[in-house]
Design an enzyme around this catalytic site. Structure first.
Site, PDB file in Angstrom:
ATOM      1  N   GLU A   1     157.355  40.561 -35.449  1.00  0.00           N
ATOM      2  CA  GLU A   1     156.659  41.146 -34.293  1.00  0.00           C
ATOM      3  C   GLU A   1     155.191  41.437 -34.594  1.00  0.00           C
ATOM      4  OE1 GLU A   1     159.826  42.259 -35.285  1.00  0.00           O
ATOM      5  OE2 GLU A   1     160.618  40.953 -33.711  1.00  0.00           O
TER       6      GLU A   1
ATOM      7  N   HIS B   1     145.521  48.858 -45.073  1.00  0.00           N
ATOM      8  CA  HIS B   1     146.422  47.852 -45.660  1.00  0.00           C
ATOM      9  C   HIS B   1     146.090  47.632 -47.136  1.00  0.00           C
ATOM     10  CE1 HIS B   1     148.127  47.250 -41.806  1.00  0.00           C
ATOM     11  NE2 HIS B   1     147.092  46.618 -41.283  1.00  0.00           N
TER      12      HIS B   1
ATOM     13  N   ASN C   1     149.831  52.562 -42.527  1.00  0.00           N
ATOM     14  CA  ASN C   1     148.526  52.157 -43.094  1.00  0.00           C
ATOM     15  C   ASN C   1     147.395  52.359 -42.095  1.00  0.00           C
ATOM     16  OD1 ASN C   1     149.946  51.320 -45.306  1.00  0.00           O
ATOM     17  ND2 ASN C   1     149.726  49.121 -44.912  1.00  0.00           N
TER      18      ASN C   1
ATOM     19  N   LEU D   1     163.273  43.977 -62.572  1.00  0.00           N
ATOM     20  CA  LEU D   1     163.271  44.460 -61.187  1.00  0.00           C
ATOM     21  C   LEU D   1     163.243  43.245 -60.272  1.00  0.00           C
ATOM     22  CD1 LEU D   1     162.839  46.940 -59.163  1.00  0.00           C
ATOM     23  CD2 LEU D   1     160.424  46.328 -59.248  1.00  0.00           C
TER      24      LEU D   1
ATOM     25  N   ARG E   1     149.665  41.509 -33.245  1.00  0.00           N
ATOM     26  CA  ARG E   1     148.449  42.287 -33.558  1.00  0.00           C
ATOM     27  C   ARG E   1     147.187  41.437 -33.384  1.00  0.00           C
ATOM     28  NH1 ARG E   1     149.928  46.674 -38.175  1.00  0.00           N
ATOM     29  NH2 ARG E   1     151.905  47.320 -37.231  1.00  0.00           N
TER      30      ARG E   1
ATOM     31  N   ARG F   1     161.551  55.063 -44.840  1.00  0.00           N
ATOM     32  CA  ARG F   1     160.484  54.709 -43.897  1.00  0.00           C
ATOM     33  C   ARG F   1     159.408  55.787 -43.964  1.00  0.00           C
ATOM     34  NH1 ARG F   1     160.328  51.609 -38.222  1.00  0.00           N
ATOM     35  NH2 ARG F   1     158.064  51.639 -38.036  1.00  0.00           N
TER      36      ARG F   1
ATOM     37  N   ASP G   1     155.147  51.924 -43.681  1.00  0.00           N
ATOM     38  CA  ASP G   1     154.453  52.119 -42.396  1.00  0.00           C
ATOM     39  C   ASP G   1     153.383  53.211 -42.502  1.00  0.00           C
ATOM     40  OD1 ASP G   1     153.918  51.631 -39.756  1.00  0.00           O
ATOM     41  OD2 ASP G   1     155.614  52.780 -38.977  1.00  0.00           O
TER      42      ASP G   1
HETATM   43  C1  IPE Z   1     157.296  47.830 -39.283  1.00  0.00           C
HETATM   44  O1  IPE Z   1     156.197  48.577 -38.914  1.00  0.00           O
HETATM   45  C2  IPE Z   1     156.859  46.557 -39.968  1.00  0.00           C
HETATM   46  C3  IPE Z   1     156.285  46.729 -41.287  1.00  0.00           C
HETATM   47  C4  IPE Z   1     156.152  47.862 -41.954  1.00  0.00           C
HETATM   48  C5  IPE Z   1     155.859  45.503 -41.911  1.00  0.00           C
HETATM   49  P1  IPE Z   1     155.529  48.438 -37.473  1.00  0.00           P
HETATM   50  O2  IPE Z   1     154.370  49.366 -37.471  1.00  0.00           O
HETATM   51  O3  IPE Z   1     155.261  47.025 -37.160  1.00  0.00           O
HETATM   52  O4  IPE Z   1     156.689  48.954 -36.509  1.00  0.00           O
HETATM   53  P2  IPE Z   1     156.605  49.584 -35.065  1.00  0.00           P
HETATM   54  O5  IPE Z   1     155.742  48.684 -34.231  1.00  0.00           O
HETATM   55  O6  IPE Z   1     156.016  50.951 -35.201  1.00  0.00           O
HETATM   56  O7  IPE Z   1     158.028  49.650 -34.606  1.00  0.00           O
HETATM   57  C1  IPE Z   2     152.315  49.177 -41.798  1.00  0.00           C
HETATM   58  O1  IPE Z   2     151.272  49.935 -41.341  1.00  0.00           O
HETATM   59  C2  IPE Z   2     151.877  47.828 -42.292  1.00  0.00           C
HETATM   60  C3  IPE Z   2     152.234  46.707 -41.413  1.00  0.00           C
HETATM   61  C4  IPE Z   2     152.951  46.795 -40.338  1.00  0.00           C
HETATM   62  C5  IPE Z   2     151.733  45.408 -41.794  1.00  0.00           C
HETATM   63  P1  IPE Z   2     150.793  49.867 -39.831  1.00  0.00           P
HETATM   64  O2  IPE Z   2     149.684  48.877 -39.736  1.00  0.00           O
HETATM   65  O3  IPE Z   2     151.928  49.629 -38.918  1.00  0.00           O
HETATM   66  O4  IPE Z   2     150.220  51.336 -39.632  1.00  0.00           O
HETATM   67  P2  IPE Z   2     150.334  52.224 -38.336  1.00  0.00           P
HETATM   68  O5  IPE Z   2     151.773  52.311 -37.969  1.00  0.00           O
HETATM   69  O6  IPE Z   2     149.515  51.555 -37.271  1.00  0.00           O
HETATM   70  O7  IPE Z   2     149.778  53.545 -38.749  1.00  0.00           O
HETATM   71 MG    MG Z   3     153.191  50.862 -37.937  1.00  0.00          MG
END
Ligand code: IPE
Ligand code: IPE
Ligand code: MG
Length: 248
Positions: free
Chosen positions: A78, A48, A33, A142, A82, A195, A31
Site C-alpha cells: 500500500e 526514514h 518515521n 540471526l 505515497r 508496532r 512505524d
Molecule cells: C505500515 O505502516 C507499513 C510499514 C511500516 C512499512 P503504514 O504507515 O504504511 O500503515 P498505515 O497506513 O498507518 O496503516
Molecule cells: C514507517 O513510517 C515507514 C514506512 C511506512 C515506510 P511512516 O512513514 O509510516 O511514518 P508515519 O506513520 O507517517 O509517522
Molecule cells: Mg505510518
C-alpha cells in the site's frame, strides 16, 4: 585516574537480565518515521534515514537478547500510494543499505531473506537483494526477513495462485501446506509483533502467520525505539500466557 572511576561505575548492561523465555521470531512494524521527522521540523525522508540507523542497533540487540528471527516491515504493497518522491527515497534507502551494510551483516552472521514481490522494484535493486540473499544463505546467528513490497493479502493470493499452478487437489490443501506457500515458507510463525508509533492495526503485516502472535504496541516512534524499549517489549512478552484457544 579516569580509568579507575570508570571501573567502579555500575555496568549499565546489568539491567538487561537474560529473559527466561525470549521470543524466537519477532516481527516489527517500524512505524512513525514521518511523525518523528515532523516533530523535529524535518522532511519525512530524514525520518526514514533515522529509522534505518535505528534498525542497525536493533539488529545487534536482537542477537544479545536471544531473538533468532526478525521480520521487519519496511515497505508495504500500500505504500506505493505515497508521493513519488517519498517512494523513490525509500527505494534509494534500501539500495544504499545493501551497498553499505551487506558485508558487515554477513560478517556478523546475519542471514538475509526477502518477503514480498521483487518484480516491481528496479532491476539494480532486485539484483542486489538476490545477491545479498545468496551471499548470506548459510549464516545462522540471526535470520532477518525484510518485508519490502510486502502485503499479507498479496501473499495469500500468490500462495493460492501457486497451489493452482502446482495442480494441488482441493482436499490436499491444509493449513500446513498453505503455510509453506507463504513467503515465509517453513519459518516458524512470529511469536511477538511489535508496532511502534501507537497505531492499533496490522496494516496487512503477516496476517496469515500472526494468527497466534502476541502484540505489543508502544507510542514511541520507530527512530526512538531504543534498547530499553526493545527490552521492555521482550520482557512483556515473556510474561504473557499463551493459550492457543486451550482452557487453562
Ligand atoms: C505500515 O505502516 C507499513 C510499514 C511500516 C512499512 P503504514 O504507515 O504504511 O500503515 P498505515 O497506513 O498507518 O496503516
Ligand atoms: C514507517 O513510517 C515507514 C514506512 C511506512 C515506510 P511512516 O512513514 O509510516 O511514518 P508515519 O506513520 O507517517 O509517522
Ligand atoms: Mg505510518
Amino acid at each position: 585516574m579516569v580509568e579507575i572511576v570508570k571501573a567502579t561505575e555500575p555496568v549499565p548492561e546489568t539491567k538487561y537480565l537474560p529473559l527466561p523465555n525470549p521470543p524466537y521470531h519477532v516481527g516489527i512494524i517500524m512505524d512513525g518515521n514521518g511523525r518523528w521527522a515532523k516533530s523535529r521540523g524535518k522532511a519525512r525522508i530524514e525520518g526514514h534515514k533515522a529509522g534505518t540507523e535505528n534498525l542497525r542497533r536493533i539488529l545487534e540487540h536482537s542477537v544479545e537478547f536471544g531473538v533468532k528471527m526478525l521480520t521487519i516491515y519496511a515497505f508495504s504493497t500500500e505504500n506505493w500510494k505515497r508521493p513519488p518522491l517519498e517512494v523513490m527515497g525509500l527505494m534509494n534507502i534500501l539500495e544504499n543499505v545493501i551497498d553499505r551494510e551487506l558485508m558487515e551483516l554477513h560478517k556478523n552472521g546475519v542471514q538475509l531473506r526477502h518477503l514480498g514481490k521483487l518484480e516491481k522494484l528496479r532491476p539494480a535493486i532486485r539484483e542486489k537483494v538476490q545477491r545479498a540473499i545468496e551471499l548470506t544463505k548459510d549464516n545462522d546467528r540471526l535470520i532477518l526477513n525484510v518485508a519490502f513490497n510486502y502485503g499479507g493479502r498479496d501473499e495469500i493470493v500468490q500462495a493460492v495462485q501457486n497451489l493452482i499452478r502446482d495442480n494441488v487437489k482441493p482436499e490436499d490443501v491444509t493449513e500446513d501446506l498453505l503455510s509453506k506457500y507463504m513467503y515465509t515458507g517453513a519459518s516458524p510463525d512470529p511469536d511477538l509483533i511489535i508496532r511502534t508509533s501507537g497505531e492499533f492495526r496490522t496494516s496487512n503485516f503477516l496476517i496469515w502467520q500472526a494468527a497466534y502472535a502476541e502484540y505489543y504496541i508502544t507510542p514511541v516512534y520507530w527512530p526512538d525505539f531504543d534498547k530499553d524499549e526493545y527490552y521492555k517489549a521482550l520482557h512483556t512478552f515473556s510474561q504473557r500466557e499463551r493459550r492457543y484457544g486451550d482452557a487453562k
